[in-house]
Design an enzyme around this catalytic site. Sequence first.
Site, PDB file in Angstrom:
ATOM      1  N   ILE A  22       0.833  -1.205   0.000  1.00  0.00           N
ATOM      2  CA  ILE A  22       0.000   0.000   0.000  1.00  0.00           C
ATOM      3  C   ILE A  22       0.872   1.261   0.000  1.00  0.00           C
ATOM      4  CG2 ILE A  22      -1.585   1.359   1.457  1.00  0.00           C
ATOM      5  CD1 ILE A  22      -2.993  -1.291   2.169  1.00  0.00           C
ATOM      6  N   ASP A  67      13.870   2.827  10.791  1.00  0.00           N
ATOM      7  CA  ASP A  67      12.976   1.881  11.464  1.00  0.00           C
ATOM      8  C   ASP A  67      12.039   2.728  12.319  1.00  0.00           C
ATOM      9  OD1 ASP A  67      11.773   0.066  13.247  1.00  0.00           O
ATOM     10  OD2 ASP A  67      13.533  -1.246  13.235  1.00  0.00           O
ATOM     11  N   SER A 146      -5.235   2.537   9.223  1.00  0.00           N
ATOM     12  CA  SER A 146      -5.856   1.700  10.260  1.00  0.00           C
ATOM     13  C   SER A 146      -6.392   0.432   9.582  1.00  0.00           C
ATOM     14  CB  SER A 146      -6.958   2.474  10.988  1.00  0.00           C
ATOM     15  OG  SER A 146      -7.990   2.857  10.110  1.00  0.00           O
ATOM     16  N   LYS A 164      -3.960  -1.005  15.911  1.00  0.00           N
ATOM     17  CA  LYS A 164      -4.704  -0.163  14.965  1.00  0.00           C
ATOM     18  C   LYS A 164      -5.820   0.607  15.683  1.00  0.00           C
ATOM     19  CE  LYS A 164      -2.578  -1.423  11.077  1.00  0.00           C
ATOM     20  NZ  LYS A 164      -1.853  -0.509  10.200  1.00  0.00           N
ATOM     21  N   ILE A 193      -7.279  -5.828   0.617  1.00  0.00           N
ATOM     22  CA  ILE A 193      -6.615  -5.277  -0.571  1.00  0.00           C
ATOM     23  C   ILE A 193      -5.834  -6.421  -1.218  1.00  0.00           C
ATOM     24  CG2 ILE A 193      -5.015  -3.527  -1.437  1.00  0.00           C
ATOM     25  CD1 ILE A 193      -7.706  -2.461  -0.223  1.00  0.00           C
TER      26      ILE A 193
END
Length: 273
Positions: A22, A67, A146, A164, A193
């Site tokens: 994403i 990171d 989220s 989340k 997704i």
Amino acid sequence: MTFIQNALAGRVALITGGGSGIGLGIAKAFAGAGGRLVLASRDLDKLEGAVSELRDMGAEALAVRADVRNFEEVEAAVRSALDAFGSLDIVIANAAGNFIVPAAQMSPNAWKVVIDIDLNGTFHCARASYEALKASRFGGRFIAISTTRALEGWPGCAHAGAAKAGIMSLVRTLAGEWGPDGIRCNTIAPGAIGDTEGAKRLYEDRGEASHQLAQIPLGQFGKTDDIAKAAIYLCSEAGDYITGADLVVDGGRERGHSGVGAPKVMARDRGRA
Ligand code: COA
């Protein structure tokens, strides 16, 4: 597409976890919308590949190793964006870790590592970028990714679900605290997704794909580009009056699946590209 062309012209975006999935989808769409990009993650090799794809599209882009668990590294990534481009207008806190393990078998360290990447990492991104976003001439944008699973419980992913849910609370708090500074803070909640490593592991590898698909009224898995378009909406002038929102992009899975009307919708829209 008229809505998207030049929607982000002049804006600089930092995307964590921007080397794949994403995050990379958002980066490419932002490049197409005229944005300048800084991609940050642990894997510099992957980032360099992504950055060269963005440059081939004609975008200005930079790779920074960071990171998100390490606040100093996130601060350094923000500084790199400011040094390279002179401003930072958008932060997409996308970097995340997740794996399936029932809570009864989850080691305390497994819990901690996901909370650390997802929740602490998102706070680090917000905290490190506040001054830059406040200075944005467009009105800063802070977006965290989220999930629709966050508030309904997520069997097999207690760590990621809790992280989340924490991210959603954090971002709503930031919307309240940072609104007076012009910074819009929102979450995007992707559903299933299809073109991501996460979907492969969560659905395909476990033989769950057709069961998951049956729960999506629009009749198909989402694409990274669907999330990217939602991000452009929130990060462009179109999103000027939106803060504190959770934009669900899930083909209707969470709120629209009735089990009765869904099959009709699925048949109608199955041909969508
Ligand atoms: N099942 C159960 N426990 C797991 C696990 C799995 N699939 N993967 C990791 N763990 C546990 C480890 O055993 C360890 O706990 P322990 O010390 O008690 O044994 C703890 O989680 C930390 O794992 P480790 O691999 O050392 O952490 P890391 O910081 O190197 O990597 C992740 C953490 C989440 C990034 C890594 O597990 C990973 O690469 N996951 C897949 C990629 C991913 O999450 N992509 C994003 C999709 S949303």
